[in-house]
Design a protein around this motif. Structure first.
Motif, PDB file in Angstrom:
ATOM      1  N   THR A   9      -7.477   0.611  -1.632  1.00 28.13           N
ATOM      2  CA  THR A   9      -8.107   1.233  -2.804  1.00 28.13           C
ATOM      3  C   THR A   9      -8.718   0.218  -3.759  1.00 28.13           C
ATOM      4  OG1 THR A   9      -5.969   1.249  -3.954  1.00 28.13           O
ATOM      5  CG2 THR A   9      -6.579   3.229  -2.709  1.00 28.13           C
ATOM      6  N   GLU A  10      -8.431  -1.054  -3.548  1.00 31.01           N
ATOM      7  CA  GLU A  10      -8.933  -2.060  -4.496  1.00 31.01           C
ATOM      8  C   GLU A  10      -9.101  -3.398  -3.798  1.00 31.01           C
ATOM      9  OE1 GLU A  10      -7.215  -4.497  -8.395  1.00 31.01           O
ATOM     10  OE2 GLU A  10      -6.471  -2.464  -7.987  1.00 31.01           O
ATOM     11  N   ARG A  11     -10.262  -3.999  -3.977  1.00 28.37           N
ATOM     12  CA  ARG A  11     -10.513  -5.371  -3.536  1.00 28.37           C
ATOM     13  C   ARG A  11     -11.162  -6.111  -4.684  1.00 28.37           C
ATOM     14  NH1 ARG A  11     -12.520  -2.737   1.318  1.00 28.37           N
ATOM     15  NH2 ARG A  11     -11.108  -3.083   3.088  1.00 28.37           N
ATOM     16  N   THR A  12     -10.558  -7.226  -5.095  1.00 27.60           N
ATOM     17  CA  THR A  12     -11.122  -8.029  -6.177  1.00 27.60           C
ATOM     18  C   THR A  12     -11.138  -9.487  -5.740  1.00 27.60           C
ATOM     19  OG1 THR A  12      -9.026  -8.562  -7.280  1.00 27.60           O
ATOM     20  CG2 THR A  12     -10.029  -6.436  -7.809  1.00 27.60           C
ATOM     21  N   ASP A  13     -11.678 -10.341  -6.623  1.00 28.66           N
ATOM     22  CA  ASP A  13     -11.669 -11.775  -6.337  1.00 28.66           C
ATOM     23  C   ASP A  13     -10.260 -12.341  -6.322  1.00 28.66           C
ATOM     24  OD1 ASP A  13     -14.386 -11.556  -6.296  1.00 28.66           O
ATOM     25  OD2 ASP A  13     -14.729 -12.561  -8.221  1.00 28.66           O
ATOM     26  N   ARG A  14      -9.309 -11.588  -6.901  1.00 22.48           N
ATOM     27  CA  ARG A  14      -7.942 -12.095  -7.021  1.00 22.48           C
ATOM     28  C   ARG A  14      -6.942 -11.362  -6.127  1.00 22.48           C
ATOM     29  NH1 ARG A  14      -6.882 -15.642 -10.433  1.00 22.48           N
ATOM     30  NH2 ARG A  14      -4.677 -15.053 -10.643  1.00 22.48           N
ATOM     31  N   GLY A  15      -7.449 -10.515  -5.227  1.00 18.11           N
ATOM     32  CA  GLY A  15      -6.508  -9.864  -4.328  1.00 18.11           C
ATOM     33  C   GLY A  15      -6.966  -8.496  -3.870  1.00 18.11           C
ATOM     34  N   PHE A  16      -5.989  -7.648  -3.578  1.00 16.05           N
ATOM     35  CA  PHE A  16      -6.290  -6.303  -3.086  1.00 16.05           C
ATOM     36  C   PHE A  16      -5.073  -5.418  -3.313  1.00 16.05           C
ATOM     37  CE2 PHE A  16      -4.568  -8.818   0.394  1.00 16.05           C
ATOM     38  CZ  PHE A  16      -3.582  -8.009   0.919  1.00 16.05           C
ATOM     39  N   ALA A  17      -5.276  -4.109  -3.158  1.00  9.27           N
ATOM     40  CA  ALA A  17      -4.188  -3.158  -3.341  1.00  9.27           C
ATOM     41  C   ALA A  17      -4.480  -1.909  -2.527  1.00  9.27           C
ATOM     42  CB  ALA A  17      -4.009  -2.810  -4.819  1.00  9.27           C
ATOM     43  N   GLY A  18      -3.452  -1.118  -2.307  1.00  3.96           N
ATOM     44  CA  GLY A  18      -3.647   0.118  -1.569  1.00  3.96           C
ATOM     45  C   GLY A  18      -2.322   0.803  -1.271  1.00  3.96           C
ATOM     46  N   TRP A  19      -2.421   1.885  -0.485  1.00  2.00           N
ATOM     47  CA  TRP A  19      -1.269   2.716  -0.173  1.00  2.00           C
ATOM     48  C   TRP A  19      -0.974   2.658   1.319  1.00  2.00           C
ATOM     49  CZ3 TRP A  19       1.234   5.244  -4.187  1.00  2.00           C
ATOM     50  CH2 TRP A  19       0.562   5.213  -5.410  1.00  2.00           C
ATOM     51  N   TRP A  20       0.293   2.850   1.665  1.00  2.00           N
ATOM     52  CA  TRP A  20       0.651   2.874   3.080  1.00  2.00           C
ATOM     53  C   TRP A  20       1.852   3.790   3.300  1.00  2.00           C
ATOM     54  CZ3 TRP A  20       5.415   1.337   5.079  1.00  2.00           C
ATOM     55  CH2 TRP A  20       6.257   0.625   4.205  1.00  2.00           C
ATOM     56  N   GLY A  21       1.981   4.232   4.556  1.00  2.08           N
ATOM     57  CA  GLY A  21       3.101   5.086   4.931  1.00  2.08           C
ATOM     58  C   GLY A  21       3.150   5.233   6.435  1.00  2.08           C
ATOM     59  N   ARG A  22       4.120   5.971   6.910  1.00  2.00           N
ATOM     60  CA  ARG A  22       4.269   6.208   8.342  1.00  2.00           C
ATOM     61  C   ARG A  22       3.366   7.350   8.778  1.00  2.00           C
ATOM     62  NH1 ARG A  22       9.826   6.134   6.215  1.00  2.00           N
ATOM     63  NH2 ARG A  22      10.666   4.037   6.531  1.00  2.00           N
ATOM     64  N   GLU A  23       2.765   7.194   9.929  1.00  2.00           N
ATOM     65  CA  GLU A  23       1.866   8.235  10.418  1.00  2.00           C
ATOM     66  C   GLU A  23       2.602   9.549  10.636  1.00  2.00           C
ATOM     67  OE1 GLU A  23      -0.216   8.486  14.557  1.00  2.00           O
ATOM     68  OE2 GLU A  23      -1.600   7.437  13.213  1.00  2.00           O
ATOM     69  N   ALA A  24       3.853   9.478  11.087  1.00  2.00           N
ATOM     70  CA  ALA A  24       4.627  10.695  11.334  1.00  2.00           C
ATOM     71  C   ALA A  24       4.893  11.469  10.054  1.00  2.00           C
ATOM     72  CB  ALA A  24       5.946  10.344  12.021  1.00  2.00           C
ATOM     73  N   ASP A  25       4.927  10.756   8.907  1.00  2.00           N
ATOM     74  CA  ASP A  25       5.151  11.420   7.622  1.00  2.00           C
ATOM     75  C   ASP A  25       3.885  12.075   7.090  1.00  2.00           C
ATOM     76  OD1 ASP A  25       7.682  10.457   7.829  1.00  2.00           O
ATOM     77  OD2 ASP A  25       7.405   8.812   6.410  1.00  2.00           O
ATOM     78  N   ASN A  26       2.738  11.676   7.648  1.00  2.00           N
ATOM     79  CA  ASN A  26       1.442  12.209   7.218  1.00  2.00           C
ATOM     80  C   ASN A  26       1.218  12.005   5.714  1.00  2.00           C
ATOM     81  OD1 ASN A  26      -1.054  13.391   7.780  1.00  2.00           O
ATOM     82  ND2 ASN A  26      -0.337  15.431   7.175  1.00  2.00           N
ATOM     83  N   SER A  27       1.673  10.852   5.218  1.00  2.00           N
ATOM     84  CA  SER A  27       1.498  10.535   3.797  1.00  2.00           C
ATOM     85  C   SER A  27       1.530   9.031   3.612  1.00  2.00           C
ATOM     86  CB  SER A  27       2.596  11.186   2.951  1.00  2.00           C
ATOM     87  OG  SER A  27       3.856  10.645   3.271  1.00  2.00           O
ATOM     88  N   THR A  28       1.102   8.583   2.438  1.00  2.00           N
ATOM     89  CA  THR A  28       1.129   7.152   2.108  1.00  2.00           C
ATOM     90  C   THR A  28       1.787   6.986   0.733  1.00  2.00           C
ATOM     91  OG1 THR A  28      -1.129   7.366   1.238  1.00  2.00           O
ATOM     92  CG2 THR A  28      -0.892   6.547   3.498  1.00  2.00           C
ATOM     93  N   PRO A  29       3.109   7.060   0.673  1.00  2.00           N
ATOM     94  CA  PRO A  29       3.798   7.049  -0.627  1.00  2.00           C
ATOM     95  C   PRO A  29       4.032   5.670  -1.218  1.00  2.00           C
ATOM     96  CG  PRO A  29       5.390   7.309   1.133  1.00  2.00           C
ATOM     97  CD  PRO A  29       4.035   7.274   1.789  1.00  2.00           C
ATOM     98  N   ASN A  30       3.823   4.596  -0.445  1.00  2.00           N
ATOM     99  CA  ASN A  30       4.144   3.247  -0.915  1.00  2.00           C
ATOM    100  C   ASN A  30       2.889   2.531  -1.397  1.00  2.00           C
ATOM    101  OD1 ASN A  30       6.996   3.316   0.174  1.00  2.00           O
ATOM    102  ND2 ASN A  30       5.843   3.588   2.070  1.00  2.00           N
ATOM    103  N   PHE A  31       2.973   1.925  -2.574  1.00  2.00           N
ATOM    104  CA  PHE A  31       1.840   1.200  -3.145  1.00  2.00           C
ATOM    105  C   PHE A  31       2.083  -0.295  -3.021  1.00  2.00           C
ATOM    106  CE2 PHE A  31      -0.306  -0.863  -6.771  1.00  2.00           C
ATOM    107  CZ  PHE A  31      -1.618  -0.491  -6.493  1.00  2.00           C
ATOM    108  N   LEU A  32       1.154  -0.997  -2.401  1.00  2.00           N
ATOM    109  CA  LEU A  32       1.249  -2.454  -2.222  1.00  2.00           C
ATOM    110  C   LEU A  32       0.124  -3.128  -2.991  1.00  2.00           C
ATOM    111  CD1 LEU A  32       2.019  -4.546   0.874  1.00  2.00           C
ATOM    112  CD2 LEU A  32      -0.212  -4.876  -0.191  1.00  2.00           C
ATOM    113  N   LYS A  33       0.463  -4.229  -3.647  1.00  2.00           N
ATOM    114  CA  LYS A  33      -0.553  -4.997  -4.377  1.00  2.00           C
ATOM    115  C   LYS A  33      -0.306  -6.486  -4.185  1.00  2.00           C
ATOM    116  CE  LYS A  33      -2.755  -5.640  -8.888  1.00  2.00           C
ATOM    117  NZ  LYS A  33      -2.792  -5.223 -10.322  1.00  2.00           N
ATOM    118  N   PHE A  34      -1.342  -7.189  -3.740  1.00  2.00           N
ATOM    119  CA  PHE A  34      -1.312  -8.650  -3.664  1.00  2.00           C
ATOM    120  C   PHE A  34      -2.219  -9.207  -4.750  1.00  2.00           C
ATOM    121  CE2 PHE A  34      -3.709 -12.441  -2.436  1.00  2.00           C
ATOM    122  CZ  PHE A  34      -2.669 -13.363  -2.444  1.00  2.00           C
ATOM    123  N   GLU A  35      -1.713 -10.203  -5.487  1.00  2.00           N
ATOM    124  CA  GLU A  35      -2.489 -10.822  -6.557  1.00  2.00           C
ATOM    125  C   GLU A  35      -2.335 -12.333  -6.490  1.00  2.00           C
ATOM    126  OE1 GLU A  35      -3.108 -10.369 -11.409  1.00  2.00           O
ATOM    127  OE2 GLU A  35      -1.351  -9.514 -10.429  1.00  2.00           O
TER     128      GLU A  35
END
Length: 532
Positions: A261-287
């Protein structure tokens, strides 16, 4: 390490819902038509065989897509960043602490007023390490010739100078700016650019009312980029950390879903989850420069939002070395977690790192040897390696501003030779190094990142005190057992003899339990099939 994000005391996530069949990478010989024309030139090539129920699409359906065109290089200077040095609570009160950021060696300590001070880790006299020195009345003293330095780096005492001589102005140390923020000490590495306080990371969840966390530090024998890559790789958890706790089972390995969901000069961010859950409840951010957080929000039955965070603060400590501060917390903690002491979670975290250590060290060796960008070495799958590819592509943007980097399509090798740390010589050191998988022998006297004692315990006040206490109890109970069995031999009364033998048995059992607990905190995990 991503297993820690699913620890039952922190993230009360459900288990994987189903198993699946993965794309299989196989080796096959060239077709007969080609081989028949060149019978002496057998070739081997890789082909992708996809399970029928998944589909038979092209590589683009399975692999992470490649961007076309030139890499978007950004303005980046690795020194103009704040790096996590240490947990504030673990800084020694009575001794200096030697640390490194890339190839820069620094020394951190608290002066007589309790304020944090940081210098370049060398005495201006003869370049001896100041971290080998001692604190005298709040001043840092070099133990080579006794020169003493005050908080601002000024030399205030040289024992060898005549009484009427002035201390040279050049007899001062190079200082670094350090700040304590949310319990972590950060260092600004530039001497050209003034410190930028707005760049100190702020982690919102850790400032929320009722948020509780536990934190631990680990020194690791591989590059910081490999460490971060591993931390943002949830796909390896069911396999590498199988049964380390209830949340990781190898039969639950499955495809994952990612949404950047986000790409910047200082990193990126987005959501992830298990395919079997059919959702992405976890938010990850690298900076930048090397901070990673994995967050989740869960709304309970009363409509209250509970916040969970896994925070990974990484510091490059030289070629093939890194240090990691791990912080986990939540606004709602499982009651089960309160039944266990904090050192238990620390030793479990050490086990998790040791389960990955062989893989990650081998990655480090291959990257240094092959000298190729990762797109020529990795096979990145969309269903597992999206974050890994994003991170290496960010390295393409900013890696030119680092001492060295391994990017997705670019690479720059180190120009400065790796620093080889000193270590004791002799019989104890050689024996300890000969069996690192089980912690070695004499580990408290032979620094070695292959064993848990020097990767974690020396950096943790709580674990050091626990090991010391269990050692003391073990020794005391051993003495009690020896005394009791001696008296049992000489007393004549049957009841006294039975009581003394019972006391001996209880003391021996207690000493054995204490010895086991010490081993839990200091001895490496080793997989069953690799034990001799």
């Amino acid at each position: 390490m991503a297993l820690l994000l699913q620890h039952p005391s922190l993230f009360r996530t459900t288990s994987f819902l189903s198993t699946y069949k993965t794309p299989l990478i196989t080796l096959s010989q060239t077709p007969k038509s080609i081989a028949s024309r060149k019978p002496r030139n057998w070739a081997v090539k890789c082909t992708t065989v996809v399970a029928p129920e998944i589909g038979s699409g092209s590589n683009e359906d399975v692999l992470v897509s490649e961007e076309k065109g030139r890499v978007n290089v950004v303005d980046y200077d690795w020194t103009e960043e704040w790096y996590p040095l240490y947990l504030a609570k673990n800084i020694p009160e009575d001794a200096p602490l030697g640390l490194t950021v890339f190839d820069k060696q620094v020394v951190l300590y608290r002066d007589g007023k309790g304020e944090l001070r940081c210098y370049e880790d060398r005495c201006p006299h003869r370049l001896a390490k100041l971290s080998e020195g001692q604190l005298v009345d709040g001043r840092l003293e070099c133990l080579y010739h006794g020169w003493q330095f005050e908080g601002d780096g000024k030399c205030v005492k040289i024992p060898q100078l005549p009484a009427d001589a002035k201390i040279p102005r050049s007899a001062c140390t190079k200082t670094y700016e350090v700040k304590d923020s949310q319990g972590v000490v950060w260092i600004w590495m530039s001497h050209k650019t003034p410190p930028n306080p707005t760049k100190i990371p702020w982690f919102e969840n850790f400032a929320r009312p009722g948020f509780r966390d536990f934190s631990t530090t680990h020194e690791l024998p591989y590059d910081h980029s490999i460490l971060l890559e591993n931390l943002m790789d949830p796909a390896h958890v069911p396999i590498s950390h199988d049964r380390t706790d209830w949340s990781a089972k190898r039969e639950d390995a499955q495809p994952l879903r990612f949404k950047v969901t986000e790409r910047t000069d200082r990193g990126f961010a987005g959501w992830w989850g298990r395919e079997a859950d059919n959702s992405t409840p976890n938010f990850l951010k690298f900076e930048a420069p090397c901070n990673l957080q994995n967050n989740r929000e869960i709304i309970d039955k009363d409509g209250v939002t509970n916040y969970f965070s896994g925070l990974f603060l990484c510091r490059p400590t030289g070629q093939g070395k890194s240090m990691l501060i791990v912080r986990f917390g939540s606004t709602k903690r499982s009651p089960l977690a309160n039944l266990f002491p904090e050192w238990y979670f620390h030793q479990n975290a050490g086990k998790v790192f040791e389960q990955d250590m062989g893989f990650l060290s081998s990655q480090n060796e291959i990257l240094m040897r092959e000298k190729k960008p990762t797109k020529e070495l990795y096979i990145n799958l969309r269903s597992s390696d999206t974050w890994v590819a994003e991170y290496r592509k960010w390295m393409d943007k900013a890696g030119h501003g680092m001492p060295y980097h391994f990017g997705h399509s670019t690479i720059s090798m180190p120009e400065v030779a790796a620093v080889v740390e000193h270590a004791p010589a002799g019989l104890v050191a050689s024996i300890a190094a000969s069996s690192p998988a089980k912690g070695g022998i004499g580990t408290k006297h032979a620094p070695n990142l292959a064993n848990r004692y020097f990767r974690h315990v020396v950096h943790c006040k709580e674990c050091r005190s626990v090991v010391k206490a269990f050692d003391a109890w073990k020794n005391g109970l051993s003495v009690v057992a020896a005394v009791a069995v001696t008296f049992a031999i000489f007393v004549s009364g049957r009841q006294w003899k039975a009581a003394l033998l019972l006391a001996t048995a209880v003391s021996v059992a207690g000493a054995y339990a204490c010895s086991t607990l010490v081993a839990m905190n200091t001895t490496n995990f080793i997989r069953t099939h690799r034990r001799l």
